[in-house]
Write an enzyme that holds these catalytic residues in place. Structure first.
Site, PDB file in Angstrom:
ATOM      1  N   SER A 259       0.866  -1.175   0.000  1.00 45.82           N
ATOM      2  CA  SER A 259       0.000   0.000   0.000  1.00 45.82           C
ATOM      3  C   SER A 259       0.902   1.223   0.000  1.00 45.82           C
ATOM      4  CB  SER A 259      -0.881  -0.018   1.256  1.00 45.82           C
ATOM      5  OG  SER A 259      -1.396   1.257   1.569  1.00 45.82           O
TER       6      SER A 259
ATOM      7  N   TYR B 269      -2.448  -1.026  10.567  1.00 47.53           N
ATOM      8  CA  TYR B 269      -2.423  -1.279   9.125  1.00 47.53           C
ATOM      9  C   TYR B 269      -1.117  -0.767   8.518  1.00 47.53           C
ATOM     10  CZ  TYR B 269      -3.964  -1.389   4.254  1.00 47.53           C
ATOM     11  OH  TYR B 269      -4.059  -1.644   2.904  1.00 47.53           O
TER      12      TYR B 269
END
Length: 260
Positions: free
Chosen positions: A146, A159
């Site tokens: 990401s 995350y």
């Protein structure tokens, strides 16, 4: 005839977390390039749509149940995939999750769920697949990261930790597995509207703020990842390993709205 370096005909690709979102697009892209596919989800019934789509492309497709938080489930999925096709050429480590909370509100269980799914699960899937690739001395492992693999954002600390870990894990695995002809890379999407982020995209002010920071002035569209996923899965990337490739419209440049 000149070789098409991006042709995946007769290759077998596993895509984890393929029941929705970007995982489905990754499976479609690989199938369009010629690959036969293994698609996974915790619930087999959730794979019916993407299974039908891949079959309609004329490719073989094997849906398998997988819970990346359970080692036995990982071992069984890889064994079943290998048993069906007799080989595994490509792994797309896509399965993941997120819980949005301020750092002071994150619980012990929240942290474990996110790290176990996104980081530990990805490692052990890669490990089991690598065991099938090593004897044939070739393979492509693509870990989905990401923009948070290189940036930090408030409200998603676990995350960000997991995606930063994916970047580091990718480099270490690339060094470990390179001698076997296996490449390991990280595909790091920027801001795309998915099930995990759809609530954010309902906020028009936030979307405007986001687009101000993206040099291409828009969030990602799912097909924006197609070229990169096929490149990393194909012979075209034979000498590319240990890399994190950001497909983010340029947000990682740190761009902000000009004041002059």
């Amino acid at each position: 005839m000149e070789q098409n370096l991006f042709d995946l005909t007769e290759k077998v690709a596993i895509v984890t977390g393929a029941s929705r979102g970007l995982g489905q697009y990754q499976a479609r892209a690989l199938a369009r390039a010629g690959a036969d596919i293994v698609i996974t989800s915790r619930k087999l019934e959730s794979l019916q749509q993407i299974r039908a789509e891949v079959e309609n492309m004329g490719r073989k497709v094997l849906p398998l149940e997988l819970d990346v938080c359970k080692y036995d489930s990982i071992h069984k999925m890889v064994g079943d995939a290998y048993g069906f096709y007799g080989k595994i050429d490509i792994l797309v480590n896509n399965a993941g999750c997120n819980i949005r909370k301020q750092a002071i509100d994150v619980t012990w269980d929240d942290w474990n769920k996110i790290l176990d799914t996104n980081l530990r699960g990805s490692f052990f899937v890669a490990q089991q697949v690598a065991k099938k690739m090593i004897p044939v001395k070739t393979g492509r492992i693509i870990n989905i990261g990401s923009v948070t693999s290189v940036f930090g954002y408030a409200g998603i600390t676990p995350y960000c930790a997991s995606r930063g870990g994916i970047k580091q894990m990718t480099m270490s695995l690339a060094d470990d597995l390179g001698k076997y002809g296996i490449t390991v890379n990280c595909l790091a999407p920027g801001w795309f509207k998915t099930e995990q982020s759809k609530l954010l995209f309902e906020n028009k002010e936030w979307v405007e703020y986001l687009c101000d920071r993206i040099p291409l002035k828009r969030p990602g569209k799912p097909n924006d990842l197609d070229g990169t996923i096929v490149f990393l899965a194909s012979d075209a990337s034979e000498y590319v390993t240990g890399q994190t490739i950001l497909v983010d419209g340029g947000i990682s440049t740190g761009a902000t709205r000009a004041t002059v």
